[in-house]
Every structure is written in C-alpha cells, then in structure tokens.
Design a protein around this motif. Structure first.
Motif, mmCIF file in Angstrom:
data_model
loop_
_atom_site.group_PDB
_atom_site.id
_atom_site.type_symbol
_atom_site.label_atom_id
_atom_site.label_comp_id
_atom_site.label_asym_id
_atom_site.label_seq_id
_atom_site.Cartn_x
_atom_site.Cartn_y
_atom_site.Cartn_z
ATOM 1 N N GLU A 94 44.734 55.949 43.519
ATOM 2 C CA GLU A 94 45.453 56.012 42.141
ATOM 3 C C GLU A 94 44.333 55.374 41.430
ATOM 4 O O GLU A 94 44.346 55.986 39.980
ATOM 5 N N THR A 95 43.438 54.530 41.548
ATOM 6 C CA THR A 95 42.303 54.261 40.815
ATOM 7 C C THR A 95 41.113 53.583 41.495
ATOM 8 O O THR A 95 41.538 53.009 42.788
ATOM 9 N N LYS A 96 39.955 53.813 41.300
ATOM 10 C CA LYS A 96 38.838 53.399 41.947
ATOM 11 C C LYS A 96 38.315 51.932 41.204
ATOM 12 O O LYS A 96 37.167 51.590 41.792
ATOM 13 N N LYS A 97 38.811 51.831 40.129
ATOM 14 C CA LYS A 97 38.346 50.505 39.326
ATOM 15 C C LYS A 97 39.049 49.392 39.714
ATOM 16 O O LYS A 97 40.266 49.237 39.774
ATOM 17 N N ILE A 98 38.170 48.422 40.069
ATOM 18 C CA ILE A 98 38.727 46.956 40.477
ATOM 19 C C ILE A 98 38.162 45.916 39.456
ATOM 20 O O ILE A 98 36.655 45.907 39.621
ATOM 21 N N VAL A 99 38.694 45.214 38.810
ATOM 22 C CA VAL A 99 38.068 44.271 37.857
ATOM 23 C C VAL A 99 38.270 42.979 38.531
ATOM 24 O O VAL A 99 39.372 42.425 38.734
ATOM 25 N N LEU A 100 37.175 41.973 38.684
ATOM 26 C CA LEU A 100 36.977 41.077 39.325
ATOM 27 C C LEU A 100 36.849 39.919 38.199
ATOM 28 O O LEU A 100 36.042 39.874 37.322
ATOM 29 N N VAL A 101 37.736 38.928 38.085
ATOM 30 C CA VAL A 101 37.889 37.863 37.231
ATOM 31 C C VAL A 101 37.676 36.512 37.935
ATOM 32 O O VAL A 101 38.447 36.143 38.833
ATOM 33 N N HIS A 102 36.566 36.022 37.548
ATOM 34 C CA HIS A 102 36.122 34.624 38.174
ATOM 35 C C HIS A 102 36.950 33.526 38.028
ATOM 36 O O HIS A 102 37.939 33.726 36.707
ATOM 37 N N GLY A 103 36.901 32.268 38.615
ATOM 38 C CA GLY A 103 37.666 31.317 38.360
ATOM 39 C C GLY A 103 36.924 30.222 37.428
ATOM 40 O O GLY A 103 35.646 30.390 36.934
ATOM 41 N N GLU A 104 37.436 28.859 37.266
ATOM 42 C CA GLU A 104 36.961 27.972 36.625
ATOM 43 C C GLU A 104 35.428 27.688 36.732
ATOM 44 O O GLU A 104 35.082 27.269 37.894
ATOM 45 N N GLY A 170 41.960 38.256 40.586
ATOM 46 C CA GLY A 170 41.497 36.751 40.082
ATOM 47 C C GLY A 170 41.496 35.848 41.043
ATOM 48 O O GLY A 170 42.086 35.663 42.113
ATOM 49 N N HIS A 171 40.267 34.876 40.682
ATOM 50 C CA HIS A 171 40.017 33.807 41.581
ATOM 51 C C HIS A 171 40.316 32.497 41.027
ATOM 52 O O HIS A 171 40.154 32.464 39.952
ATOM 53 N N SER A 172 41.048 31.409 41.775
ATOM 54 C CA SER A 172 41.354 30.222 41.295
ATOM 55 C C SER A 172 42.106 30.265 40.108
ATOM 56 O O SER A 172 42.895 30.907 39.974
ATOM 57 N N CYS A 173 41.359 29.437 38.921
ATOM 58 C CA CYS A 173 42.247 29.558 37.550
ATOM 59 C C CYS A 173 42.123 31.030 37.081
ATOM 60 O O CYS A 173 42.731 31.067 35.923
#
Length: 348
Positions: A94-104, A170-173
């Motif tokens: 469906e999509t190959k785009k993965i957005v990685l969002v770091h934690g605090e 998303g990781h942690s916060c």
C-alpha cells in the motif's frame, strides 16, 4: 526515575602488602581504559556527524517504511533475518514510505541501523528530527507545546502529495507525536507502530505513562534534580537533562557500547512541556488508523508491566514482543525490529 536503578562504579577496597604495585597497575589499566573510551567517543562522534550529514542531505530526514499486522502476539528470538532477501509480497504494498519518529532526547541519528535494513529490503524510510532534536538547533527550553515539538512531522505530512500515504513509527515519547499526527492527518497514515512508546488515550499526558515508574507529577517536579528552569525557579520547569550514567542504566542496558557512546555525544535535553500536555484524540481520526505495539521485555525505562498496561487500556490491532531488548530496540535488537516492520508491511 525508572525502577530506582543506580549504577555505581566498582571499587577495590583491598590493601596490605603489594598494594602500591597494585595501585600502579590499576592506574595504568585506568589510563588504558580512558584512552579506549576516548577513542570510542571519537568514533561515535564521527558516526554521529556522518548521520547528521545524511540528514542534511535529505532535508533532515531519512526514509523508511512499514505495514499492518494481525492481533497475534509474537515473541521474537535474538537472531532474525536481516531483510536482504526481499519477499515478492513487498513489491505490491500500500505504501513503501515509513516515517521514523524518535523519542525524548534522541534524533534522526538513532535510526541508522533500521534505515539501512529497511532500505536493503526495498522500502523507503524517512527519519525526522523533531523540534530541538538532532541537528535542529531550536532551544529546547522554548518548546512550549506538543504541536511545536511535532512540527517537523506535521510539515512532512502536509507536504505529501494528495494520494501518498505513510506508515508512522514512534519510539518512547515519540508515541505522543505520532498520536498527535494520527488525530490531524489520519487520511495520510495507513498504520502506526508504537515501539515501547507512549500510546496515550484521549485526555492523557505522555508523562502519565511513566507515572507508574516515577513519582506523581507534582512530586517529581518538586524533587527532580535534573529539571531545567529556563524562566526562573518560580516558573514551571522547561526541560529535563538526565545524567549520562543514569541514561545508560535506563535506556541502554542491552545496547552495544558504540551505540551508547553515539548517544552520549548526540542526545539533547528533553523539552518538558510536550510530555506534560493532555492529548485530544477522537475515534473518527486517531481511532480510524490501525495501531501496533512492540513490547521490549528487558526495558528498564518503561517496564514490561507498564507496557502491558498500555496495551490493555488502549488495545492496538496487534502486539509484538522482543526478548532481550532494552528501551532502545533500534540499538539492542535491530534485526528483530526489522523483521517486525517487514512483517507489518505485508499485512493488509
């Protein structure tokens, strides 16, 4: 914080005959250890600079991707496939785009292992620096809302073409940031993956997730020696800075030493306002996107019990468990994390 863990250096309290020679030998050993640590820090700094240059090259972001999963729970072993053999099913996603969002305290740099593995599998990961993180030079004390902190992610989603969709991780916060994005851009997000993250409910603060590990918010704010009062002691605290030894105990109890050194030279102070803000989440927006939670079973920052509580009180579509992983699974168990993301990517 955490489970009350305290890391103390070991001391040799023995004396007597030959103690001078032992001290001489110990001092040489200590000098050698210091030298090795300095070299390690230099190598980690070089790695951090390289990752920052990559971030600048890609506008402060790096690409990634995910998919969906079943509601079955899975315990993953230590050794997992490395993603080099690309399943045919990954070609029609469906999509190959993965957005990685770091934690605090982290930044886009923390995803360097995951980015490499996902790209080898043919996916398109994007790692973003949230405001005041990584190579974003915003003063963390000036960040007063979750919207301010999450703005780079919001800008990225706003700029997506109309028919483009992404998977958020998303990781942690960072769980609070992707929850905020789910509420405001649910049409552009196919799935959301919470990695030992603050998967909050409507009206809940990210800080509340950690309240079982810490003290009450009021007591914590009164007692914590790690708080930053940029606007004066008579005002609310603006940031949080953790001692390096404490960070090692809480975040990296299973991570390689090189990654710990990378974090030591790259982590930034934590803006406090975003994790003290209550989120407004609705079934129509936040609730319309499939969510998956990845539990880290040797986590000293967010215990297995607290993670289980999050899953129980705000049930996701699927849950995965990784044995032997500390809070930073992208360092301690990158292959297992990659295996999960590839599996999720293939689910519809």
């Amino acid at each position: 914080m955490g489970n009350g863990l305290i890391c103390m250096p070991k001391r040799d309290l023995r004396g007597g005959v030959g103690s001078r020679s032992k001290r001489t030998s110990n001092s040489r050993s200590q000098r050698k250890t210091v030298s090795e640590e300095e070299l390690l820090h230099r190598q980690a700094l070089a790695m951090a600079i390289q990752q920052h240059q990559l971030s600048q090259r890609f506008n402060g972001s790096m690409s990634r991707r995910i998919g969906s999963t079943s509601s079955r729970r899975r315990d993953l072993p230590d050794s997992i496939t490395n993603g080099r053999q690309v399943p045919a099913s990954l070609e029609n996603l469906e999509t190959k785009k993965i957005v990685l969002v770091h934690g605090e305290g982290f930044g886009a740099w923390c995803w360097y292992k995951t980015i490499s593995l996902l790209e080898e599998a043919g996916l398109h990961p994007v790692a973003l620096d949230l405001t005041g993180s990584g190579i974003d030079h915003t003063d963390t004390n000036s960040i007063t809302t979750l919207a301010d902190y999450t703005k780079p992610l919001i800008n990225y989603l706003q700029d997506l073409p109309e028919d483009d969709k992404v998977i958020l991780v998303g990781h942690s916060c960072g769980g609070a940031s992707i929850s905020y994005a789910l509420e405001h851009f649910s049409k552009k997000i196919t799935k959301a993956v919470f990695l030992s993250a603050t998967m909050v409910q409507d009206g809940q603060r990210p800080f509340d997730v950690f309240s079982g590990e810490l003290e009450s918010a009021d007591v914590f704010l009164q007692k914590s020696q790690f708080l930053v009062y940029n606007n004066g002691r008579d005002k609310s605290p603006t940031g949080l800075v953790l001692d390096k030894q404490q960070i090692k105990c809480l975040y990296f109890n299973q991570s390689p030493s090189k990654d710990i050194s990378l974090a030591a030279v790259s982590m930034r102070p934590i803006p406090l306002a975003p994790i003290m803000e209550k989120l407004s989440l609705t079934p129509e927006n936040y609730g319309s996107v499939r969510r998956y939670f990845v539990q880290t079973l040797d986590d000293h920052m967010l215990s297995a019990d607290i993670q289980e509580k999050l899953v129980r009180e705000n049930p996701p579509h699927g849950v995965y468990k990784i044995k032997g992983s500390d809070h930073c699974l992208f360092f301690s168990k990158p292959q297992s994390l990659n295996k999960i993301l590839l599996e999720i990517a293939q689910l519809s």
